[in-house]
Design a protein around this motif. Structure first.
Motif, mmCIF file in Angstrom:
data_model
loop_
_atom_site.group_PDB
_atom_site.id
_atom_site.type_symbol
_atom_site.label_atom_id
_atom_site.label_comp_id
_atom_site.label_asym_id
_atom_site.label_seq_id
_atom_site.Cartn_x
_atom_site.Cartn_y
_atom_site.Cartn_z
ATOM 1 N N SER A 94 0.840 -1.202 0.000
ATOM 2 C CA SER A 94 0.000 0.000 0.000
ATOM 3 C C SER A 94 0.872 1.248 0.000
ATOM 4 O O SER A 94 0.578 2.233 -0.691
ATOM 5 N N TRP A 145 3.844 1.436 -1.252
ATOM 6 C CA TRP A 145 4.395 1.488 -2.605
ATOM 7 C C TRP A 145 3.419 2.189 -3.549
ATOM 8 O O TRP A 145 3.786 3.040 -4.357
ATOM 9 N N ARG A 146 2.129 1.858 -3.406
ATOM 10 C CA ARG A 146 1.108 2.480 -4.239
ATOM 11 C C ARG A 146 1.012 3.977 -3.944
ATOM 12 O O ARG A 146 0.909 4.808 -4.855
ATOM 13 N N ARG A 194 3.402 6.208 -5.553
ATOM 14 C CA ARG A 194 3.136 6.454 -6.975
ATOM 15 C C ARG A 194 1.877 7.281 -7.176
ATOM 16 O O ARG A 194 1.765 8.022 -8.144
ATOM 17 N N ASP A 227 -4.562 8.040 -3.527
ATOM 18 C CA ASP A 227 -5.332 6.788 -3.536
ATOM 19 C C ASP A 227 -5.938 6.509 -2.160
ATOM 20 O O ASP A 227 -5.254 6.073 -1.235
ATOM 21 N N ALA A 235 -5.772 2.815 -0.863
ATOM 22 C CA ALA A 235 -4.426 2.411 -0.458
ATOM 23 C C ALA A 235 -4.092 2.978 0.910
ATOM 24 O O ALA A 235 -3.450 2.319 1.739
ATOM 25 N N ALA A 288 -0.061 -4.137 -7.131
ATOM 26 C CA ALA A 288 -0.240 -3.175 -6.048
ATOM 27 C C ALA A 288 0.081 -1.769 -6.533
ATOM 28 O O ALA A 288 -0.563 -0.799 -6.142
ATOM 29 N N GLY A 289 1.075 -1.664 -7.393
ATOM 30 C CA GLY A 289 1.446 -0.354 -7.898
ATOM 31 C C GLY A 289 0.381 0.250 -8.785
ATOM 32 O O GLY A 289 0.155 1.456 -8.770
ATOM 33 N N LYS A 290 -0.280 -0.628 -9.555
ATOM 34 C CA LYS A 290 -1.373 -0.167 -10.408
ATOM 35 C C LYS A 290 -2.547 0.288 -9.560
ATOM 36 O O LYS A 290 -3.274 1.197 -9.912
ATOM 37 N N GLY A 291 -2.731 -0.395 -8.437
ATOM 38 C CA GLY A 291 -3.765 -0.061 -7.475
ATOM 39 C C GLY A 291 -5.158 -0.234 -8.044
ATOM 40 O O GLY A 291 -5.396 -1.010 -8.959
#
Lengths: 331, 440
Positions: free
Chosen positions: B203, B205-206, B209, B213, B216, B429-432
């Motif tokens: 989370s 990490w998201r 980026r 979010d 997240a 996870a990065g794309k979320g």
């Protein structure tokens, strides 16, 4: 109460292995058919087996688990003798299992890689299972003829799984994919006919025990009932796929799959008859290999309590995912 | 055992298989409960951010579960292919325990996982929540049975001999053997900690980026809070587990602490390079009387050294280092969890450095769990079942070439699977999720 516990567990093990072969058989069959479909069709094929594959595979763990628990000496002998095919099967099952998840989460050439690994895993698992069966029937004897026999059984089992997979798709899909599945099922039937014929002819030659069991007049006349009924089942699948292809009204979509399953059940009965009472052919009967009755009793009581639940929630799962497979399973 | 190389290869293969396998249940045992929580929050609030969280993490659960299942099947075959002496000697105890794991746990989690992953739109909400609950219960049951067996192997109890064959005398004693409650608690908490750091880390990490979010951020808070509660509990449980091990497996403790000789007022060795040849610790940094104080609560108490248990002792260096790695990670995880909870209290937004810290610690639970398992399993050597069966007695006679082939095959497949797993979940996870908006 004097129960023949080894016999009961031999029967339970047989049922578990048969359940595995029929259930994961259609998963692996669909996996082997993937390259014959386009991307949209592949989504539907995966959707038809996605909710079931994990539970289906668990019957293998149960079958081997019963061998482990009830016949520990035989378990060591069998798995030791089948070391490399078992390792190959495990690699195949691993690739197949994770490919389900990786292929939908990957993009671009990664997705193509996982599609290919899904097929490869399904093929390796199926072929090595057939190989194991062939080695098992011949008591793990070494020699070129025996190896050839095992390879033929390997190829035959792949055909059997393709038949199960194709008939499962007939049941779970419609339209152009179902038409393709009908064609695949026909190919599978021919392949299975060849495989069963080859194995039936060869087995009495490779194993004297089997030969004596089957070619013992007048018993043989009664035993010929089994191949006869299998032939009827085969014809039944051929005809039901024909009816569906022609669009005959009221033709049942489930009939081909039911027929394919009965072929497997009949083949299994024949195999069980051939092997009885050995758990390692010509070497160890299951009475000789059985574990201590006290621990068998504990497991039996547990199994009798739990199995009805397993069957109930398995039926529930098939009910939840009844009907034709829909796209968008992984959304 | 006539061929020590064969034994080592077989042990290496088993260790590789089981070490790889444990990575995935150590996440899914607790993650299933997190998902139950997310699912119920969504059902109660109808808030799209909770649905987004659930949908992202159910994908990660599905993938992690699949990895666990397929490596677990490999485990179930290992007993037969490589260790026939295990079932031949203690099969009457191991057999039923393994059978119950398959019957009560595997089928339950596998079947309801299908409903949970794919049935959200096909069944009413309460059925879907029920399926999620059953998956969570299934993984706990699985841990129960396998840890009962594993604990019995460490501290056997309840067994009896009948005509030379080992059988169960008292099943309740077999299952609830002396170390079971401690090992079960320690493993469940380990899963809780591992999963909460994975959740918090991915989370974070998201958020690095996509700072806006909302789901997240919510998930990060959930992970950090759970970690902050579990970390101190785990350290306490570990301490209790250690005392139990001292009572039942003192050789293991001696090796963990690199105490070569029995002595009074034994020092706590913080760091050293244990030398098996000289039976001495080189470059030792010690706290005088520390080990006696911790282990016996008396600075001059007597602690047994490895020499008291010769020749059946585990290797010292692996246990010494693995134990310290686990401890260090535990303390760092506690510190990070509490720091995170403090700096995010009352709705404060997490700073960049904090997000990077959590992202870096995503897989800290894996390292800690693996280290702990190395301590406990290598620490049981040379016994497979303490005092009853030696590892060397159980190994099967597989040709070295076959063993080499299977070991190589597993290494290659596992490397591929692990790399793919870490790439995919980081990417996922990065794309979320697509739910943005104000922070919760």
């Amino acid at each position: 109460m004097s129960l023949d516990l080894p016999l009961i567990f031999a029967a339970l093990m047989g049922v578990a292995v048969l359940a595995y072969v029929v259930l994961d058989g259609y998963d692996l069959g669909v996996g082997m058919l993937m390259p014959a479909a386009d991307a949209r069709e592949q989504e539907l094929m995966v959707a038809s087996i996605g909710p079931f594959w994990d539970a289906n595979e668990t019957w293998l763990v149960l079958g081997v688990g019963i061998l482990l628990v009830a016949f520990p000496v035989a378990h060591g002998v069998v798995l030791g003798a089948l070391y490399l095919p078992v390792a190959a099967m495990l690699v195949g099952l691993m690739l197949r299992g994770v490919a389900f998840e990786f292929r939908v989460k990957a993009e671009g050439w990664h997705r193509e890689l996982w599609n290919w690994l899904f097929w490869l895993g399904s093929f390796i698992a199926s072929f090595s299972q057939g190989l194991m069966l062939g080695r098992y029937i011949t008591g793990f004897d070494s020699g070129f003829g025996y190896l050839l026999f095992a390879l033929v059984v390997g190829a035959g089992l792949c055909g059997g799984y393709v038949l199960l997979g194709a008939t499962w798709l007939i049941y779970k899909t419609e339209g152009t994919l179902q038409k393709k599945a009908l064609a695949w099922a026909r190919w599978g039937l021919l392949w299975v006919a060849l495989g069963v014929a080859a194995v039936s002819v060869a087995t009495p030659f490779v194993s004297q025990t089997v030969e004596m069991k089957w070619f013992d007049f007048p018993r043989t006349l009664g035993l010929m009932l089994l191949p006869l009924v299998t032939l009827f089942a085969w014809i039944g699948v051929w005809r039901s796929t024909g009816r569906l292809s022609r669009g005959v009204a009221g033709a049942a979509h489930w009939a081909p799959f039911a027929g394919a399953v009965s072929i497997f059940v009949l083949a299994f009965i024949g195999l069980a008859y051939s092997l009885f009472p050995y758990v390692v052919i010509d070497r160890l009967t299951f009475w000789e290999a059985a574990a201590n009755p006290a621990s068998l009793k504990v497991v039996l009581i547990g199994a009798l309590i739990v199995l009805p639940f397993i069957i109930a929630y398995t039926a529930f799962s098939y009910y939840v995912f009844r009907g034709k497979a829909r796209p968008g399973l992984y959304d | 055992m006539d061929n020590p190389d064969l034994l080592l290869l077989a042990r290496a293969q088993f260790g590789l298989n089981i070490g790889f396998h444990i990575l995935f249940p150590s996440i899914t045992i607790a993650l299933a409960w997190f998902l139950l929580y997310f699912r119920i929050r969504y059902a109660k609030s109808g808030d799209a951010a909770w649905l987004a969280t659930y949908k992202l993490w159910v994908k990660i659960l599905a993938l992690t579960f699949a990895m666990g299942v397929v490596t677990g099947i490999t485990m179930s075959f290992q007993f037969g292919t490589n260790w026939p002496g295990f079932m031949n000697n203690v099969g009457n105890i191991a057999g039923p325990l393994l059978a119950f794991e398959v019957l009560t746990a595997f089928f339950l989690e596998a079947t309801f996982l299908g409903v949970m992953l794919f049935g959200m739109n096909r069944v009413p909400a309460w059925v879907h929540i029920g399926a999620t609950l059953l998956v969570a219960i299934g993984t706990l049951l699985s841990a129960f049975w396998i840890l009962a067996l594993d604990s019995w192997m460490q501290t056997p109890a309840g067994q009896t001999l009948e005509g030379g064959t080992l059988i169960a005398g008292e099943w309740l004693q077999v299952i609830f053997n002396p170390s079971f409650p401690y090992r079960f608690t320690h493993m469940i908490l380990a899963s809780g900690l591992t999963a909460s750091f994975v959740i918090a880390g991915l989370s974070a990490w998201r958020l690095l980026r996509a700072p806006g979010d909302a789901s997240a951020l919510r998930t990060l808070r959930t992970g950090v809070l759970v970690a902050a509660v579990i970390a101190p509990l785990q350290i306490f449980a570990g301490d209790q587990h250690g005392l139990n091990t001292l009572a039942h497996q003192p050789a293991k403790i001696a090796a963990m602490e690199a105490l070569w000789n029995t002595e009074r007022g034994a020092p706590l060795v913080l760091f050293a390079v244990p030398n098996a040849q000289t039976r001495h610790n080189d470059f030792a940094i010690e706290v005088p009387k520390g080990a006696s104080l911790i282990l016996t609560h008396d600075p001059n108490g007597e602690v047994k050294g490895i020499d008291a248990f010769a020749p059946d002792t585990p290797p010292v260096a692996p246990l010494f280092f693995a134990f310290r790695i686990m401890l260090a990670l535990g303390v760092l995880m506690l510190a990070l969890a509490w720091t995170g909870a403090w700096f995010m209290r009352q709705g404060r937004a997490p700073a960049h450095w904090l997000l990077w810290a959590f992202a870096g610690f995503t897989f800290s639970g894996w390292l800690a769990t693996l280290s702990g398992w190395i301590v406990t399993e290598v620490g049981r050597q040379p016994w497979l079942v303490t005092g009853i069966l030696r590892t060397s007695q159980a190994v099967g006679r597989i040709p070295e070439a076959s063993l080499g082939a299977s070991l190589t095959g597993y290494i290659l497949v596992y490397a591929l699977m692990l790399a793919a797993y870490m790439v995919v979940i980081t990417h996922l996870a990065g794309k979320g999720t697509s739910v943005q908006g104000k922070a919760a």
